[in-house]
Design a protein around this motif. Structure first.
Motif, PDB file in Angstrom:
ATOM      1  N   PHE A   1      -5.853  -9.640   2.484  1.00  0.00           N
ATOM      2  CA  PHE A   1      -5.015  -8.468   2.705  1.00  0.00           C
ATOM      3  C   PHE A   1      -5.649  -7.258   2.044  1.00  0.00           C
ATOM      4  CE2 PHE A   1      -3.273 -10.972  -0.847  1.00  0.00           C
ATOM      5  CZ  PHE A   1      -3.425 -10.068  -1.896  1.00  0.00           C
ATOM      6  N   CYS A   2      -5.124  -6.085   2.395  1.00  0.00           N
ATOM      7  CA  CYS A   2      -5.620  -4.829   1.836  1.00  0.00           C
ATOM      8  C   CYS A   2      -4.427  -3.910   1.681  1.00  0.00           C
ATOM      9  CB  CYS A   2      -6.676  -4.211   2.755  1.00  0.00           C
ATOM     10  SG  CYS A   2      -7.176  -2.531   2.313  1.00  0.00           S
TER      11      CYS A   2
ATOM     12  N   LYS B   1      -7.098   3.742   4.669  1.00  0.00           N
ATOM     13  CA  LYS B   1      -6.340   3.612   3.426  1.00  0.00           C
ATOM     14  C   LYS B   1      -7.258   3.104   2.313  1.00  0.00           C
ATOM     15  CE  LYS B   1      -2.245   4.320   5.364  1.00  0.00           C
ATOM     16  NZ  LYS B   1      -1.410   5.502   5.079  1.00  0.00           N
ATOM     17  N   PHE B   2      -6.921   3.487   1.085  1.00  0.00           N
ATOM     18  CA  PHE B   2      -7.550   2.849  -0.067  1.00  0.00           C
ATOM     19  C   PHE B   2      -6.872   1.510  -0.294  1.00  0.00           C
ATOM     20  CE2 PHE B   2      -8.307   7.381  -1.073  1.00  0.00           C
ATOM     21  CZ  PHE B   2      -9.684   7.345  -1.159  1.00  0.00           C
ATOM     22  N   CYS B   3      -7.636   0.505  -0.669  1.00  0.00           N
ATOM     23  CA  CYS B   3      -7.095  -0.832  -0.900  1.00  0.00           C
ATOM     24  C   CYS B   3      -6.849  -1.066  -2.385  1.00  0.00           C
ATOM     25  CB  CYS B   3      -8.055  -1.903  -0.386  1.00  0.00           C
ATOM     26  SG  CYS B   3      -8.235  -1.946   1.389  1.00  0.00           S
ATOM     27  N   LYS B   4      -5.670  -1.549  -2.674  1.00  0.00           N
ATOM     28  CA  LYS B   4      -5.359  -1.954  -4.048  1.00  0.00           C
ATOM     29  C   LYS B   4      -6.192  -3.180  -4.408  1.00  0.00           C
ATOM     30  CE  LYS B   4      -1.098  -1.981  -5.569  1.00  0.00           C
ATOM     31  NZ  LYS B   4       0.324  -2.353  -5.827  1.00  0.00           N
ATOM     32  N   ASP B   5      -6.615  -3.249  -5.643  1.00  0.00           N
ATOM     33  CA  ASP B   5      -7.291  -4.447  -6.131  1.00  0.00           C
ATOM     34  C   ASP B   5      -6.366  -5.644  -5.905  1.00  0.00           C
ATOM     35  OD1 ASP B   5      -8.352  -6.554  -7.623  1.00  0.00           O
ATOM     36  OD2 ASP B   5      -9.047  -5.247  -9.231  1.00  0.00           O
ATOM     37  N   PRO B   6      -6.793  -6.682  -5.157  1.00  0.00           N
ATOM     38  CA  PRO B   6      -5.915  -7.823  -4.875  1.00  0.00           C
ATOM     39  C   PRO B   6      -5.320  -8.451  -6.129  1.00  0.00           C
ATOM     40  CG  PRO B   6      -7.886  -7.947  -3.526  1.00  0.00           C
ATOM     41  CD  PRO B   6      -8.103  -6.828  -4.505  1.00  0.00           C
ATOM     42  N   LYS B   7      -6.027  -8.360  -7.242  1.00  0.00           N
ATOM     43  CA  LYS B   7      -5.514  -8.953  -8.482  1.00  0.00           C
ATOM     44  C   LYS B   7      -4.306  -8.192  -9.007  1.00  0.00           C
ATOM     45  CE  LYS B   7     -10.016 -10.761 -10.018  1.00  0.00           C
ATOM     46  NZ  LYS B   7     -10.804 -10.209  -8.874  1.00  0.00           N
ATOM     47  N   LEU B   8      -4.113  -6.948  -8.535  1.00  0.00           N
ATOM     48  CA  LEU B   8      -2.988  -6.133  -8.993  1.00  0.00           C
ATOM     49  C   LEU B   8      -1.803  -6.188  -8.035  1.00  0.00           C
ATOM     50  CD1 LEU B   8      -4.939  -2.947 -10.175  1.00  0.00           C
ATOM     51  CD2 LEU B   8      -4.213  -4.918 -11.551  1.00  0.00           C
ATOM     52  N   ALA B   9      -1.936  -6.879  -6.896  1.00  0.00           N
ATOM     53  CA  ALA B   9      -0.861  -6.963  -5.912  1.00  0.00           C
ATOM     54  C   ALA B   9       0.277  -7.834  -6.421  1.00  0.00           C
ATOM     55  CB  ALA B   9      -1.394  -7.514  -4.591  1.00  0.00           C
ATOM     56  N   THR B  10       1.495  -7.499  -6.017  1.00  0.00           N
ATOM     57  CA  THR B  10       2.675  -8.273  -6.381  1.00  0.00           C
ATOM     58  C   THR B  10       3.495  -8.560  -5.127  1.00  0.00           C
ATOM     59  OG1 THR B  10       4.154  -6.374  -6.714  1.00  0.00           O
ATOM     60  CG2 THR B  10       2.742  -7.018  -8.576  1.00  0.00           C
TER      61      THR B  10
ATOM     62  N   MET C   1       2.686  -0.321   3.032  1.00  0.00           N
ATOM     63  CA  MET C   1       1.247  -0.337   2.825  1.00  0.00           C
ATOM     64  C   MET C   1       0.609  -1.702   3.018  1.00  0.00           C
ATOM     65  SD  MET C   1       0.255   2.743   2.147  1.00  0.00           S
ATOM     66  CE  MET C   1       0.361   4.238   1.163  1.00  0.00           C
ATOM     67  N   ALA C   2       1.394  -2.781   2.907  1.00  0.00           N
ATOM     68  CA  ALA C   2       0.821  -4.119   3.077  1.00  0.00           C
ATOM     69  C   ALA C   2       0.319  -4.351   4.504  1.00  0.00           C
ATOM     70  CB  ALA C   2       1.845  -5.187   2.714  1.00  0.00           C
ATOM     71  N   LEU C   3       0.771  -3.543   5.457  1.00  0.00           N
ATOM     72  CA  LEU C   3       0.329  -3.701   6.843  1.00  0.00           C
ATOM     73  C   LEU C   3      -1.088  -3.196   7.060  1.00  0.00           C
ATOM     74  CD1 LEU C   3       3.540  -2.653   8.823  1.00  0.00           C
ATOM     75  CD2 LEU C   3       2.700  -4.957   8.363  1.00  0.00           C
ATOM     76  N   ASN C   4      -1.634  -2.461   6.104  1.00  0.00           N
ATOM     77  CA  ASN C   4      -2.976  -1.907   6.265  1.00  0.00           C
ATOM     78  C   ASN C   4      -3.990  -3.002   6.591  1.00  0.00           C
ATOM     79  OD1 ASN C   4      -4.904   0.253   6.128  1.00  0.00           O
ATOM     80  ND2 ASN C   4      -5.564  -0.562   4.156  1.00  0.00           N
ATOM     81  N   THR C   5      -4.749  -2.819   7.660  1.00  0.00           N
ATOM     82  CA  THR C   5      -5.804  -3.697   8.194  1.00  0.00           C
ATOM     83  C   THR C   5      -5.269  -4.951   8.896  1.00  0.00           C
ATOM     84  OG1 THR C   5      -6.240  -5.157   6.294  1.00  0.00           O
ATOM     85  CG2 THR C   5      -7.337  -2.990   6.305  1.00  0.00           C
ATOM     86  N   LEU C   6      -3.942  -5.174   8.915  1.00  0.00           N
ATOM     87  CA  LEU C   6      -3.418  -6.414   9.492  1.00  0.00           C
ATOM     88  C   LEU C   6      -3.107  -6.290  10.983  1.00  0.00           C
ATOM     89  CD1 LEU C   6      -1.134  -7.788   6.640  1.00  0.00           C
ATOM     90  CD2 LEU C   6      -3.550  -8.225   7.117  1.00  0.00           C
ATOM     91  N   GLY C   7      -3.211  -5.091  11.548  1.00  0.00           N
ATOM     92  CA  GLY C   7      -3.111  -4.940  12.988  1.00  0.00           C
ATOM     93  C   GLY C   7      -1.728  -5.149  13.570  1.00  0.00           C
TER      94      GLY C   7
END
Length: 230
Positions: free
Chosen positions: A33-34, A49-58, A89-95
């Motif tokens: 995800f991005c 979009k800028f992507c959040k570091d996956p380690k920081l996702a909740t 924002m979680a939809l970014n890159t998921l089409g």
């Protein structure tokens, strides 16, 4: 042509046929995800979009609330609650994007197109008349159905389509589109409400209308009359 040259030509054409679709298709994700963020402080720029570091996702990044019933507008007696990468924002890159549509009695979503997405619509309440029109080369054929709760309908990518409440109670539908940014071009707004306006004499000839009617339509479809449609 020498046999050796012919073999080379055939091999080249075959290679082109294989690689060209790969070159023009959307790139596949190489990450799970991005989640989009508005700053590059903790990420990189991907697909707008800028992507959040996956380690920081909740878990909150993948949760959205806001698809409760909306108040239909006075103009079209319909309300659209769109969920896209801009507000989820979680939809970014998921089409994918999603929407809820509420229609008052006589509510309508006027003819419009999504240049980058097909649309899958399911009715949950009420009765809708829906349809799409094929392109010129396919004869401008109208495909239309009357939908009731539990019915679904598909609008192919880029084709003009519409929905209208033809029942005597409010109607509700949910739609899914296969793009995080499907785009929207409302036919009447684009033709009669663009800025600057198209010369009314040109539109009068194109639509076989009196010039005064075109001017009246341009006054009705001002840029401020735009809306979000599905």
């Amino acid at each position: 042509m020498p046999m050796k040259s012919l073999s080379f030509l055939l091999a080249s054409v075959s290679l082109l046929a294989i690689t060209l679709p790969l070159a023009i298709s959307d790139p596949r994700n190489v990450q799970d995800f991005c989640v989009g963020v508005n700053s590059s402080a903790n990420g990189v720029f991907v697909n707008g979009k800028f992507c959040k570091d996956p380690k920081l996702a909740t878990a909150d990044d993948f949760f959205f609330t806001g698809l409760a019933a909306g108040e239909p507008t006075d103009q079209d007696r319909a309300n659209i609650s769109l969920v896209s990468a801009d507000n989820f924002m979680a939809l970014n890159t998921l089409g994918i994007s999603f929407a809820r549509a509420d229609y008052a009695v006589n509510g309508v979503e006027p003819p419009h197109t999504h240049p980058r997405a097909s649309e899958f619509l399911v009715v949950t309440e009420g009765t809708l008349a829906v349809g799409f029109v094929t392109a010129d080369q396919d004869g401008n054929r109208l495909f239309t159905k009357t939908l009731h709760p539990g019915d679904v309908f598909l609008f192919p990518e880029g084709l003009i389509h519409f929905q209208a409440n033809i029942g005597n109670v409010s109607a509700v539908a949910f739609t899914a589109l296969n793009s995080q940014n499907p785009g929207l071009s409302t036919t009447a707004n684009a033709v009669f409400g663009c800025t600057p306006p198209i010369d009314p004499d040109i539109l009068a000839r194109a639509f076989k209308l009196d010039r005064s009617i075109v001017v009246d339509l341009q006054n009705k479809f001002t840029p401020t009359s735009s809306f979000t449609a599905v």
